[in-house]
Motif scaffolding. Structure first.
Motif, PDB file in Angstrom:
ATOM      1  N   ARG A  12      77.435  40.669   7.203  1.00  0.00           N
ATOM      2  CA  ARG A  12      76.770  41.432   8.254  1.00  0.00           C
ATOM      3  C   ARG A  12      77.757  42.365   8.951  1.00  0.00           C
ATOM      4  NH1 ARG A  12      74.530  37.372  10.098  1.00  0.00           N
ATOM      5  NH2 ARG A  12      75.808  36.914  11.936  1.00  0.00           N
ATOM      6  N   LYS A  13      78.969  41.882   9.228  1.00  0.00           N
ATOM      7  CA  LYS A  13      79.969  42.728   9.885  1.00  0.00           C
ATOM      8  C   LYS A  13      80.366  43.902   8.991  1.00  0.00           C
ATOM      9  CE  LYS A  13      81.855  42.338  13.227  1.00  0.00           C
ATOM     10  NZ  LYS A  13      81.544  42.953  14.546  1.00  0.00           N
ATOM     11  N   ILE A  14      80.564  43.656   7.707  1.00  0.00           N
ATOM     12  CA  ILE A  14      80.910  44.735   6.791  1.00  0.00           C
ATOM     13  C   ILE A  14      79.758  45.731   6.714  1.00  0.00           C
ATOM     14  CG2 ILE A  14      81.377  45.292   4.377  1.00  0.00           C
ATOM     15  CD1 ILE A  14      82.825  42.575   4.182  1.00  0.00           C
ATOM     16  N   GLY A  15      78.525  45.218   6.610  1.00  0.00           N
ATOM     17  CA  GLY A  15      77.360  46.091   6.520  1.00  0.00           C
ATOM     18  C   GLY A  15      77.186  46.964   7.747  1.00  0.00           C
ATOM     19  N   GLN A  16      77.416  46.401   8.924  1.00  0.00           N
ATOM     20  CA  GLN A  16      77.311  47.182  10.156  1.00  0.00           C
ATOM     21  C   GLN A  16      78.319  48.325  10.164  1.00  0.00           C
ATOM     22  OE1 GLN A  16      77.901  44.158  13.106  1.00  0.00           O
ATOM     23  NE2 GLN A  16      75.777  43.427  13.033  1.00  0.00           N
ATOM     24  N   ALA A  17      79.523  48.029   9.688  1.00  0.00           N
ATOM     25  CA  ALA A  17      80.559  49.062   9.655  1.00  0.00           C
ATOM     26  C   ALA A  17      80.191  50.164   8.668  1.00  0.00           C
ATOM     27  CB  ALA A  17      81.909  48.440   9.284  1.00  0.00           C
ATOM     28  N   LEU A  18      79.707  49.803   7.481  1.00  0.00           N
ATOM     29  CA  LEU A  18      79.353  50.805   6.485  1.00  0.00           C
ATOM     30  C   LEU A  18      78.201  51.684   6.965  1.00  0.00           C
ATOM     31  CD1 LEU A  18      79.636  48.761   3.155  1.00  0.00           C
ATOM     32  CD2 LEU A  18      81.281  50.354   4.167  1.00  0.00           C
ATOM     33  N   ARG A  19      77.223  51.072   7.640  1.00  0.00           N
ATOM     34  CA  ARG A  19      76.116  51.876   8.171  1.00  0.00           C
ATOM     35  C   ARG A  19      76.624  52.844   9.245  1.00  0.00           C
ATOM     36  NH1 ARG A  19      73.072  48.132   9.487  1.00  0.00           N
ATOM     37  NH2 ARG A  19      71.589  48.229   7.756  1.00  0.00           N
ATOM     38  N   ARG A  20      77.522  52.364  10.099  1.00  0.00           N
ATOM     39  CA  ARG A  20      78.048  53.214  11.156  1.00  0.00           C
ATOM     40  C   ARG A  20      78.823  54.394  10.574  1.00  0.00           C
ATOM     41  NH1 ARG A  20      81.039  49.795  13.255  1.00  0.00           N
ATOM     42  NH2 ARG A  20      83.130  50.538  12.757  1.00  0.00           N
ATOM     43  N   TYR A  21      79.636  54.144   9.547  1.00  0.00           N
ATOM     44  CA  TYR A  21      80.395  55.224   8.933  1.00  0.00           C
ATOM     45  C   TYR A  21      79.454  56.261   8.321  1.00  0.00           C
ATOM     46  CZ  TYR A  21      84.289  51.907   9.245  1.00  0.00           C
ATOM     47  OH  TYR A  21      85.229  51.019   9.691  1.00  0.00           O
ATOM     48  N   ARG A  22      78.415  55.784   7.650  1.00  0.00           N
ATOM     49  CA  ARG A  22      77.466  56.706   7.016  1.00  0.00           C
ATOM     50  C   ARG A  22      76.762  57.570   8.059  1.00  0.00           C
ATOM     51  NH1 ARG A  22      72.176  56.391   6.371  1.00  0.00           N
ATOM     52  NH2 ARG A  22      72.014  54.139   6.750  1.00  0.00           N
ATOM     53  N   GLU A  23      76.295  56.928   9.138  1.00  0.00           N
ATOM     54  CA  GLU A  23      75.553  57.665  10.158  1.00  0.00           C
ATOM     55  C   GLU A  23      76.459  58.631  10.911  1.00  0.00           C
ATOM     56  OE1 GLU A  23      73.803  54.519  12.423  1.00  0.00           O
ATOM     57  OE2 GLU A  23      72.110  54.262  11.032  1.00  0.00           O
ATOM     58  N   GLU A  24      77.722  58.263  11.098  1.00  0.00           N
ATOM     59  CA  GLU A  24      78.653  59.177  11.758  1.00  0.00           C
ATOM     60  C   GLU A  24      78.860  60.452  10.943  1.00  0.00           C
ATOM     61  OE1 GLU A  24      81.434  55.878  14.140  1.00  0.00           O
ATOM     62  OE2 GLU A  24      82.112  56.771  12.246  1.00  0.00           O
ATOM     63  N   ARG A  25      78.638  60.356   9.646  1.00  0.00           N
ATOM     64  CA  ARG A  25      78.791  61.510   8.764  1.00  0.00           C
ATOM     65  C   ARG A  25      77.461  62.192   8.483  1.00  0.00           C
ATOM     66  NH1 ARG A  25      82.458  58.220   8.917  1.00  0.00           N
ATOM     67  NH2 ARG A  25      84.622  58.635   8.358  1.00  0.00           N
ATOM     68  N   ASN A  26      76.415  61.764   9.192  1.00  0.00           N
ATOM     69  CA  ASN A  26      75.075  62.354   9.063  1.00  0.00           C
ATOM     70  C   ASN A  26      74.588  62.342   7.616  1.00  0.00           C
ATOM     71  OD1 ASN A  26      74.786  63.061  11.867  1.00  0.00           O
ATOM     72  ND2 ASN A  26      76.212  64.762  11.513  1.00  0.00           N
TER      73      ASN A  26
END
Length: 284
Positions: A12-26
């Motif tokens: 879950r922690k890894i997934g949250q980070a990957l989603r955040r990185y993706r969304e930060e890059r639009n």
């Protein structure tokens, strides 16, 4: 619970980070999937914590996202590596609470654990007879088909104090030392174990006396394991009668850490705490 379902906190922690990185890059999931050379379904499973990601694959994804922060990369790669290890707890997945199995896996990778307990001796310090007395108290209100493995699982968790010891600090409410769980003789043997175990240099114990009055632990027990080789990931574990959960928002963790520091400041010193326990044992 299958082997693919274990260690959900790390995924879950890894997934949250990957989603955040993706969304930060639009990036949409489809666009991100093309960028990181994975299928949209695979990327979605990573982000939702439904699938473990291998450290090699995670490193490639972080490269594609341009994540260069060395500490952040090390933290996530450490979580991914830990999540692929087979541990002793796997044999208990069908016999006890999945949350506790997940928590035990975090204990096993912790560099430090801070624990606050109000009414009971902490699980890592309990004798088997004390543990069974605790579980039996719930028989009439919470029958559970997994109960059969709960006591043995708790005893097995204690191996971390010897096999790969993290630094552990307990703050225990005085009531936990006086409540005759299992009867007077059971409590006496339990308190003697507490005294014996906590002589180890990596373990420490303080008692919060009854006369302290109001304190920042009134909401109940909690524990804070620092996960990873450098303790870079902290999480708070909270338990209640019907559910247990992890708290990992930075502001909330900070609140619990400040509460723990205040409790430690208010509690008896380690020497005073041992003296009190010895007095209680002598009086039993």
């Amino acid at each position: 619970m299958t082997s693919d379902d274990r260690l959900s906190y790390r995924r879950r922690k890894i997934g949250q980070a990957l989603r955040r990185y993706r969304e930060e890059r639009n990036l949409t999931q489809d666009a991100a999937a093309r960028l990181v050379e994975r299928s949209p379904a695979t990327l979605s499973a990573y982000e939702n914590g439904h699938r473990a990601v291998r450290p090699r694959d995670l490193r490639q994804i972080l490269d594609h996202y341009g994540i260069t922060d060395a500490r952040e990369r090390a933290r996530l790669l450490d979580l991914a590596a830990q999540g692929r290890k087979d541990g002793w707890w796997l044999g208990y997945q069908e016999r006890t609470d999945p949350f506790i199995v997940d928590y035990a896996s975090l204990e096993g990778d912790a560099s430090r654990i801070r624990s606050f307990e109000t009414q009971l001796i902490p699980g890592l310090l309990q004798t088997e007879e004390y543990t069974k007395a605790v579980f039996s108290a719930y028989d009439s209100v919470r029958p559970d088909s997994r109960k059969g493995g709960a006591a043995s699982f708790r005893m097995a968790r204690q191996r971390i104090l010897v096999d790969a010891p993290p630094r552990v600090k307990w703050i225990i409410g005085e009531m936990a030392l006086r409540a005759p769980v299992g009867g007077r003789e059971v409590l006496k043997r339990q308190l003697r174990k507490v005294l014996n175990v906590t002589t180890a240099p990596h373990l420490s114990l303080q008692v919060l006396p009854l006369n302290v009055g109001a304190h920042p632990g009134l909401d109940g027990p909690f524990s804070i394991p620092d996960i990873g080789t450098d303790g870079s990931t902290s999480v708070v574990a909270v338990h209640s009668l019907v559910r247990s959960w992890f708290i990992d928002e930075a502001t909330s963790i900070g609140y619990y850490e400040r509460a723990y520091e205040a409790l430690s400041f208010t509690a008896l010193t380690e020497t005073e705490s041992r003296n009190l326990i010895e007095e209680i044992v002598f009086g039993l």
